[in-house]
Enzyme design. Structure first.
Site, PDB file in Angstrom:
ATOM      1  N   LYS A   1      -3.822   1.399  14.854  1.00 23.13           N
ATOM      2  CA  LYS A   1      -3.797   2.326  13.717  1.00 23.13           C
ATOM      3  C   LYS A   1      -4.485   3.637  14.071  1.00 23.13           C
ATOM      4  O   LYS A   1      -5.351   3.678  14.961  1.00 23.13           O
ATOM      5  CB  LYS A   1      -4.487   1.684  12.520  1.00 23.13           C
ATOM      6  CG  LYS A   1      -5.919   1.264  12.791  1.00 23.13           C
ATOM      7  CD  LYS A   1      -6.633   0.722  11.559  1.00 23.13           C
ATOM      8  CE  LYS A   1      -6.206  -0.658  11.169  1.00 23.13           C
ATOM      9  NZ  LYS A   1      -7.146  -1.320  10.232  1.00 23.13           N
TER      10      LYS A   1
ATOM     11  N   CYS B   1      -7.863 -10.839   1.164  1.00 23.85           N
ATOM     12  CA  CYS B   1      -7.938 -10.418   2.560  1.00 23.85           C
ATOM     13  C   CYS B   1      -8.071 -11.625   3.489  1.00 23.85           C
ATOM     14  O   CYS B   1      -9.028 -12.403   3.378  1.00 23.85           O
ATOM     15  CB  CYS B   1      -9.121  -9.475   2.766  1.00 23.85           C
ATOM     16  SG  CYS B   1      -9.245  -9.004   4.490  1.00 23.85           S
TER      17      CYS B   1
ATOM     18  N   LYS C   1      -6.175   7.300  12.149  1.00 25.51           N
ATOM     19  CA  LYS C   1      -6.553   7.834  10.832  1.00 25.51           C
ATOM     20  C   LYS C   1      -7.030   9.278  10.904  1.00 25.51           C
ATOM     21  O   LYS C   1      -7.800   9.627  11.791  1.00 25.51           O
ATOM     22  CB  LYS C   1      -7.653   6.962  10.236  1.00 25.51           C
ATOM     23  CG  LYS C   1      -7.182   5.532  10.010  1.00 25.51           C
ATOM     24  CD  LYS C   1      -8.250   4.665   9.416  1.00 25.51           C
ATOM     25  CE  LYS C   1      -7.657   3.307   9.046  1.00 25.51           C
ATOM     26  NZ  LYS C   1      -8.693   2.414   8.496  1.00 25.51           N
TER      27      LYS C   1
ATOM     28  N   ARG D   1      -2.005   6.863   9.542  1.00 19.05           N
ATOM     29  CA  ARG D   1      -2.089   6.308   8.179  1.00 19.05           C
ATOM     30  C   ARG D   1      -2.232   7.427   7.134  1.00 19.05           C
ATOM     31  O   ARG D   1      -2.232   8.601   7.459  1.00 19.05           O
ATOM     32  CB  ARG D   1      -3.301   5.388   8.091  1.00 19.05           C
ATOM     33  CG  ARG D   1      -3.300   4.238   9.090  1.00 19.05           C
ATOM     34  CD  ARG D   1      -2.308   3.196   8.669  1.00 19.05           C
ATOM     35  NE  ARG D   1      -2.405   1.980   9.478  1.00 19.05           N
ATOM     36  CZ  ARG D   1      -3.199   0.947   9.206  1.00 19.05           C
ATOM     37  NH1 ARG D   1      -4.025   0.984   8.186  1.00 19.05           N
ATOM     38  NH2 ARG D   1      -3.185  -0.116   9.971  1.00 19.05           N
TER      39      ARG D   1
ATOM     40  N   CYS E   1     -13.950  -1.799   6.137  1.00 14.89           N
ATOM     41  CA  CYS E   1     -13.013  -1.097   5.255  1.00 14.89           C
ATOM     42  C   CYS E   1     -13.715  -0.271   4.183  1.00 14.89           C
ATOM     43  O   CYS E   1     -13.113   0.629   3.604  1.00 14.89           O
ATOM     44  CB  CYS E   1     -12.048  -2.091   4.618  1.00 14.89           C
ATOM     45  SG  CYS E   1     -11.079  -2.960   5.855  1.00 14.89           S
TER      46      CYS E   1
ATOM     47  N   CYS F   1     -16.334  -8.444   6.059  1.00 15.74           N
ATOM     48  CA  CYS F   1     -16.312  -8.736   7.494  1.00 15.74           C
ATOM     49  C   CYS F   1     -16.612  -7.436   8.236  1.00 15.74           C
ATOM     50  O   CYS F   1     -16.681  -6.368   7.618  1.00 15.74           O
ATOM     51  CB  CYS F   1     -14.945  -9.331   7.898  1.00 15.74           C
ATOM     52  SG  CYS F   1     -13.676  -8.097   8.237  1.00 15.74           S
TER      53      CYS F   1
ATOM     54  N   ARG G   1       0.845  -1.198   0.000  1.00 12.00           N
ATOM     55  CA  ARG G   1       0.000   0.000   0.000  1.00 12.00           C
ATOM     56  C   ARG G   1       0.878   1.244   0.000  1.00 12.00           C
ATOM     57  O   ARG G   1       1.836   1.342   0.768  1.00 12.00           O
ATOM     58  CB  ARG G   1      -0.867  -0.034   1.260  1.00 12.00           C
ATOM     59  CG  ARG G   1      -1.953   0.986   1.285  1.00 12.00           C
ATOM     60  CD  ARG G   1      -2.739   0.903   2.596  1.00 12.00           C
ATOM     61  NE  ARG G   1      -3.611  -0.254   2.692  1.00 12.00           N
ATOM     62  CZ  ARG G   1      -4.201  -0.638   3.831  1.00 12.00           C
ATOM     63  NH1 ARG G   1      -3.997   0.034   4.951  1.00 12.00           N
ATOM     64  NH2 ARG G   1      -4.991  -1.689   3.853  1.00 12.00           N
TER      65      ARG G   1
HETATM   66 FE1  SRM Z   1      -9.077  -1.966   6.231  1.00 14.83          FE
HETATM   67  C1  SRM Z   1      -7.713  -4.513   7.971  1.00 14.83           C
HETATM   68  C2  SRM Z   1      -8.165  -3.373   3.352  1.00 14.83           C
HETATM   69  C3  SRM Z   1      -9.765   0.931   4.651  1.00 14.83           C
HETATM   70  C4  SRM Z   1     -10.800  -0.901   8.969  1.00 14.83           C
HETATM   71  N1  SRM Z   1      -8.047  -3.638   5.755  1.00 14.83           N
HETATM   72  C5  SRM Z   1      -7.536  -4.538   6.627  1.00 14.83           C
HETATM   73  C6  SRM Z   1      -6.667  -5.566   5.903  1.00 14.83           C
HETATM   74  C7  SRM Z   1      -5.277  -5.075   5.905  1.00 14.83           C
HETATM   75  C8  SRM Z   1      -6.797  -7.009   6.377  1.00 14.83           C
HETATM   76  C9  SRM Z   1      -5.843  -7.512   7.426  1.00 14.83           C
HETATM   77  O1  SRM Z   1      -5.669  -6.871   8.460  1.00 14.83           O
HETATM   78  O2  SRM Z   1      -5.315  -8.602   7.203  1.00 14.83           O
HETATM   79  C10 SRM Z   1      -7.304  -5.465   4.492  1.00 14.83           C
HETATM   80  C11 SRM Z   1      -6.416  -5.860   3.335  1.00 14.83           C
HETATM   81  C12 SRM Z   1      -7.240  -6.474   2.259  1.00 14.83           C
HETATM   82  C13 SRM Z   1      -6.533  -6.647   0.980  1.00 14.83           C
HETATM   83  O3  SRM Z   1      -6.405  -7.798   0.527  1.00 14.83           O
HETATM   84  O4  SRM Z   1      -6.123  -5.656   0.388  1.00 14.83           O
HETATM   85  C14 SRM Z   1      -7.859  -4.069   4.508  1.00 14.83           C
HETATM   86  N2  SRM Z   1      -8.867  -1.310   4.380  1.00 14.83           N
HETATM   87  C15 SRM Z   1      -8.573  -2.074   3.303  1.00 14.83           C
HETATM   88  C16 SRM Z   1      -8.797  -1.323   2.004  1.00 14.83           C
HETATM   89  C17 SRM Z   1      -7.810  -1.692   0.908  1.00 14.83           C
HETATM   90  C18 SRM Z   1     -10.240  -1.553   1.554  1.00 14.83           C
HETATM   91  C19 SRM Z   1     -10.573  -1.124   0.167  1.00 14.83           C
HETATM   92  O5  SRM Z   1     -11.196  -1.958  -0.496  1.00 14.83           O
HETATM   93  O6  SRM Z   1     -10.288  -0.020  -0.242  1.00 14.83           O
HETATM   94  C20 SRM Z   1      -8.677   0.117   2.524  1.00 14.83           C
HETATM   95  C21 SRM Z   1      -7.263   0.616   2.505  1.00 14.83           C
HETATM   96  C22 SRM Z   1      -7.190   1.980   3.081  1.00 14.83           C
HETATM   97  C23 SRM Z   1      -5.861   2.661   2.912  1.00 14.83           C
HETATM   98  O7  SRM Z   1      -5.532   2.983   1.789  1.00 14.83           O
HETATM   99  O8  SRM Z   1      -5.206   2.914   3.921  1.00 14.83           O
HETATM  100  C24 SRM Z   1      -9.136  -0.071   3.962  1.00 14.83           C
HETATM  101  N3  SRM Z   1     -10.022  -0.249   6.755  1.00 14.83           N
HETATM  102  C25 SRM Z   1     -10.312   0.775   5.908  1.00 14.83           C
HETATM  103  C26 SRM Z   1     -11.293   1.631   6.481  1.00 14.83           C
HETATM  104  C27 SRM Z   1     -11.910   2.860   5.823  1.00 14.83           C
HETATM  105  C28 SRM Z   1     -11.173   4.111   6.152  1.00 14.83           C
HETATM  106  O9  SRM Z   1     -10.131   4.086   6.803  1.00 14.83           O
HETATM  107  O10 SRM Z   1     -11.651   5.167   5.745  1.00 14.83           O
HETATM  108  C29 SRM Z   1     -11.604   1.100   7.726  1.00 14.83           C
HETATM  109  C30 SRM Z   1     -12.682   1.634   8.687  1.00 14.83           C
HETATM  110  C31 SRM Z   1     -12.274   2.861   9.405  1.00 14.83           C
HETATM  111  C32 SRM Z   1     -11.556   2.503  10.668  1.00 14.83           C
HETATM  112  O11 SRM Z   1     -10.372   2.218  10.611  1.00 14.83           O
HETATM  113  O12 SRM Z   1     -12.218   2.469  11.697  1.00 14.83           O
HETATM  114  C33 SRM Z   1     -10.795  -0.080   7.885  1.00 14.83           C
HETATM  115  N4  SRM Z   1      -9.189  -2.579   8.162  1.00 14.83           N
HETATM  116  C34 SRM Z   1     -10.015  -2.035   9.106  1.00 14.83           C
HETATM  117  C35 SRM Z   1      -9.934  -2.851  10.296  1.00 14.83           C
HETATM  118  C36 SRM Z   1     -10.718  -2.613  11.607  1.00 14.83           C
HETATM  119  C37 SRM Z   1      -9.963  -1.806  12.570  1.00 14.83           C
HETATM  120  C38 SRM Z   1     -10.681  -1.696  13.882  1.00 14.83           C
HETATM  121  O13 SRM Z   1     -10.911  -0.610  14.328  1.00 14.83           O
HETATM  122  O14 SRM Z   1     -10.996  -2.704  14.482  1.00 14.83           O
HETATM  123  C39 SRM Z   1      -9.053  -3.909  10.008  1.00 14.83           C
HETATM  124  C40 SRM Z   1      -8.627  -5.047  10.946  1.00 14.83           C
HETATM  125  C41 SRM Z   1      -7.561  -4.665  11.888  1.00 14.83           C
HETATM  126  O15 SRM Z   1      -7.015  -3.569  11.873  1.00 14.83           O
HETATM  127  O16 SRM Z   1      -7.260  -5.530  12.699  1.00 14.83           O
HETATM  128  C42 SRM Z   1      -8.609  -3.701   8.659  1.00 14.83           C
HETATM  129 FE1  SF4 Z   2     -10.944  -7.543   4.648  1.00  8.72          FE
HETATM  130 FE2  SF4 Z   2     -11.501  -5.102   5.444  1.00  8.72          FE
HETATM  131 FE3  SF4 Z   2     -13.126  -6.300   3.812  1.00  8.72          FE
HETATM  132 FE4  SF4 Z   2     -12.913  -7.168   6.323  1.00  8.72          FE
HETATM  133  S1  SF4 Z   2     -13.735  -5.234   5.677  1.00  8.72           S
HETATM  134  S2  SF4 Z   2     -13.016  -8.398   4.470  1.00  8.72           S
HETATM  135  S3  SF4 Z   2     -10.732  -6.704   6.718  1.00  8.72           S
HETATM  136  S4  SF4 Z   2     -10.995  -5.755   3.367  1.00  8.72           S
END
Ligand code: SRM
Ligand code: SF4
Length: 572
Positions: free
Chosen positions: A216, A443, A218, A150, A486, A482, A81
């Site tokens: 993390k 993912c 944001k 981030r 995201c 899930c 990323r």
């Molecule tokens: Fe996310 C984890 C993809 C935006 C909340 N997110 C992940 C992981 C890295 C899975 C992992 O931990 O193994 C995913 C990778 C999937 C893949 O194969 O690429 C993943 N998140 C993404 C992306 C690529 C989704 C997308 O389709 O665009 C976004 C990348 C953002 C970036 O460029 O930085 C993405 N993730 C978000 C958002 C939206 C936002 O930030 O505006 C959220 C919700 C906002 C927030 O953070 O509260 C988000 N991602 C999470 C979480 C839950 C965190 C929590 O508070 O519990 C996880 C899981 C974790 O961190 O353990 C997670």
């Molecule tokens: Fe993976 Fe995020 Fe989608 Fe859950 S919400 S399946 S962590 S990319």
């Protein structure tokens, strides 16, 4: 002093805390693990550290069972990323991403919901050279993931007005200012020598400290009336305030977040709350101090309760505000009025300031690829070759071909036409307002499909939309594989969260401007039930809605779900 009475939660530090502590500022044994040729993967501890460098070890889940049967190790690969504050990339950088995706990854680019590029499917042996080429294009992947600040989001349309461009500059400054200071990234990926330590030169993280953040963090900046970056979903949100055509400062909102765990009421999405106003010159200091509060009082024992939103809810908003003002040594001014009217993107050509033009392209699921009947990736490559402006990745996973000069507009329009690149006009407004996270096959946390399935589901929902004459009605619809959220599911007027293959919880009632969360409507339902529920709901909406009423507001007025602005009752 308040911080004498505040207490961080007790409990043994989580495993990740232990890994960070002994990592020597994010080095661990990453360099050695990446060189090891015995496995295509890396050990767990290093994978934890890898995130801070902008990457995750994944495996292709489509191949998981077959490989297990054959007693092979999983099909390990890396996701990478990029850090791209405000989502702005030059045509030259676009071409680098395009080429790297082709030669080192799975051939596609993912435009993420935080306005940056992800590549999937990079093999271990190709990681270092990929990062080096990204670096040579003047981008990096530092802190794109991990327990740090981030990618900083902001409205991706700097040329819409001078204000937008000023706000964009602040997002860049914030991103740089809040970067970790460790040289681990430069040593591991760019082969820079470690500087031998005299005590004065000894490396420290003045803001993060050796343990970095508990989780993390944001930040996003919104420019009203557009809330495209979903400012209330951010740990720290800034809302630009404009008076007499000048940027006077930002309202400060704290404690938002989307993630939760199914069935665990100690976890929930939450909206950030506005606590005051600061001037542009104060924004870096505010961000730094907020981050240090989370550093000191965030939960380092339970990672699922470690986000800043839980720290704010545990300590209380007023207490956190007092603590912030204590650390700043000055008081935030009272918040100023603002108004949002949507959290989506505006498509097609618009003219901005200085005679420049911008074309917002609809990119389903944010996936840039060459599909059988749609050569999106090639078309964009051809545009990048002649484009003299830049590209802007949006928070809704779309793309703006931005800052196009009047002279170049015709040539770019021709390429848009030649490759059939679409602003989504011929789609339903519902589809244009859709978001899906990556989910399967990459993912590791996905419980159900999202990016690959939503378009298929939308084909069927579109038929219902047409039956009810709602083709032009913008209704935001978001799907995640899930409950991590995201695709910011809890801020979609219709939301689906994956529970198991083919099964989703269905949520309704978020506000069109991103200021109210949705609420659980049906649990664990499959496609048939989703469609029959939507058939009833959309037909009622078509008949009973009031003038200008959005779907999210309608379902609340009609008593279909109750309004939720506080995440703690999201599960009820
Ligand atoms: Fe996310 C984890 C993809 C935006 C909340 N997110 C992940 C992981 C890295 C899975 C992992 O931990 O193994 C995913 C990778 C999937 C893949 O194969 O690429 C993943 N998140 C993404 C992306 C690529 C989704 C997308 O389709 O665009 C976004 C990348 C953002 C970036 O460029 O930085 C993405 N993730 C978000 C958002 C939206 C936002 O930030 O505006 C959220 C919700 C906002 C927030 O953070 O509260 C988000 N991602 C999470 C979480 C839950 C965190 C929590 O508070 O519990 C996880 C899981 C974790 O961190 O353990 C997670
Ligand atoms: Fe993976 Fe995020 Fe989608 Fe859950 S919400 S399946 S962590 S990319």
């Amino acid at each position: 002093m308040l911080h004498q009475i505040l207490k961080a939660p007790e409990g043994p530090p989580s495993d990740v805390e232990r890994i960070k502590e002994k990592s020597d500022y994010l080095r661990g044994t990453l360099r050695e693990s990446m060189q090891d040729r015995l496995s295509a993967g890396i050990p767990d501890d290093d994978n934890r550290l890898m995130k801070f460098h902008g990457s995750y070890l994944q495996d292709d889940r489509d191949l998981r069972n077959e490989r297990q049967k054959q007693k092979l190790e999983p099909a390990y690969q890396f996701m990478l990323r990029v850090r791209l504050p405000g989502g702005v990339a030059t045509p030259a950088q676009w071409l680098v991403m395009d080429e790297l995706a082709q030669k080192n990854a799975n051939g596609t680019l993912k435009l993420t919901t935080r306005m940056t590029f992800q590549m999937h499917g990079i093999l271990k042996w190709n990681m270092k050279k990929t990062i080096q080429e990204i670096h040579a294009s003047l981008l990096d992947t530092i802190a794109a993931c991990g327990d740090v600040n981030r990618n900083v989001m902001c409205n991706p349309n700097p040329f819409q007005s001078e204000i937008h461009s000023e706000v964009y500059e602040w997002s860049k400054r914030l991103s740089d200012y809040l970067l970790p200071r460790t040289k681990a990234y430069h040593e591991i990926w760019l082969d820079e020598e470690k500087v031998a330590g005299t005590p004065e030169m000894e490396e420290v993280e003045p803001m993060y400290g050796p343990l970095y953040l508990p989780r993390k963090f944001k930040i996003g900046i919104a420019v009203p009336p557009s809330n495209d970056i979903d400012v209330f979903s951010q740990d720290l949100g800034f809302i630009a305030i404009v008076e007499d055509g000048k940027l006077v400062g930002f309202n400060v909102a704290i404690g938002g977040g989307m993630g939760m765990t199914h069935g665990d009421k100690t976890t929930y999405p939450q909206l950030a709350k506005v606590i005051g106003f600061c001037t542009p010159g104060q924004i870096l200091e505010v961000a730094e101090k907020v981050i240090t509060i989370q550093r000191d009082y965030g939960n380092r024992s339970e990672r699922k309760n470690a986000r800043f939103k839980y720290t704010v809810d545990r300590l209380g908003l007023e207490t956190v505000k007092d603590e912030l003002e204590n650390r700043l040594g000055w008081r935030l001014v009272e918040a100023k009025p603002f108004h949002f009217d949507h959290n989506g993107d505006r498509y097609g050509w618009v003219e901005g300031v200085q005679g420049k033009w911008h074309f917002t392209l609809f990119v389903q699921g944010g996936r840039i690829a060459d599909f059988d009947d749609y050569k999106l990736k090639t078309g964009l490559r051809e545009i990048a070759k002649i484009h003299t402006g830049d590209f802007r990745l949006t928070a809704n996973q779309n793309l703006i071909i931005a800052n196009v000069s009047s002279q170049n507009k015709e040539k770019i329009s021709e390429l848009i036409e030649q490759y059939g690149l679409t602003d989504g006009k011929h789609y339903t407004a519902l589809r244009r307002s859709s978001l899906a996270c990556v989910a399967l096959p990459t993912c590791g946390l996905a419980m159900a499909e999202a990016e690959r399935y939503l378009p298929v589901l939308l084909d069927k929902i579109d038929a219902i939309i047409d039956e009810n004459g709602l083709r032009d009605k913008e209704i935001t619809i978001r799907m995640t594989g899930c409950p991590n959220g995201c695709a910011r599911h809890a801020l979609g007027e219709i939301g689906f969260i994956g529970k198991a293959p083919g099964k989703y919880n269905m949520y309704l009632g978020a506000a069109f401007d991103g200021s109210r969360l949705s609420k659980m409507y049906r649990e664990n339902i499959g496609e048939e039930e989703i469609l029959s529920e939507l058939r009833v709901l959309l037909s009622r909406y078509a008949k009973e809605r009031q003038e200008g009423e959005h779907f999210g507001d309608f379902v609340i007025r009609a008593g279909i779900v109750k309004a939720t602005t506080d995440g703690t009752n999201f599960h009820d």
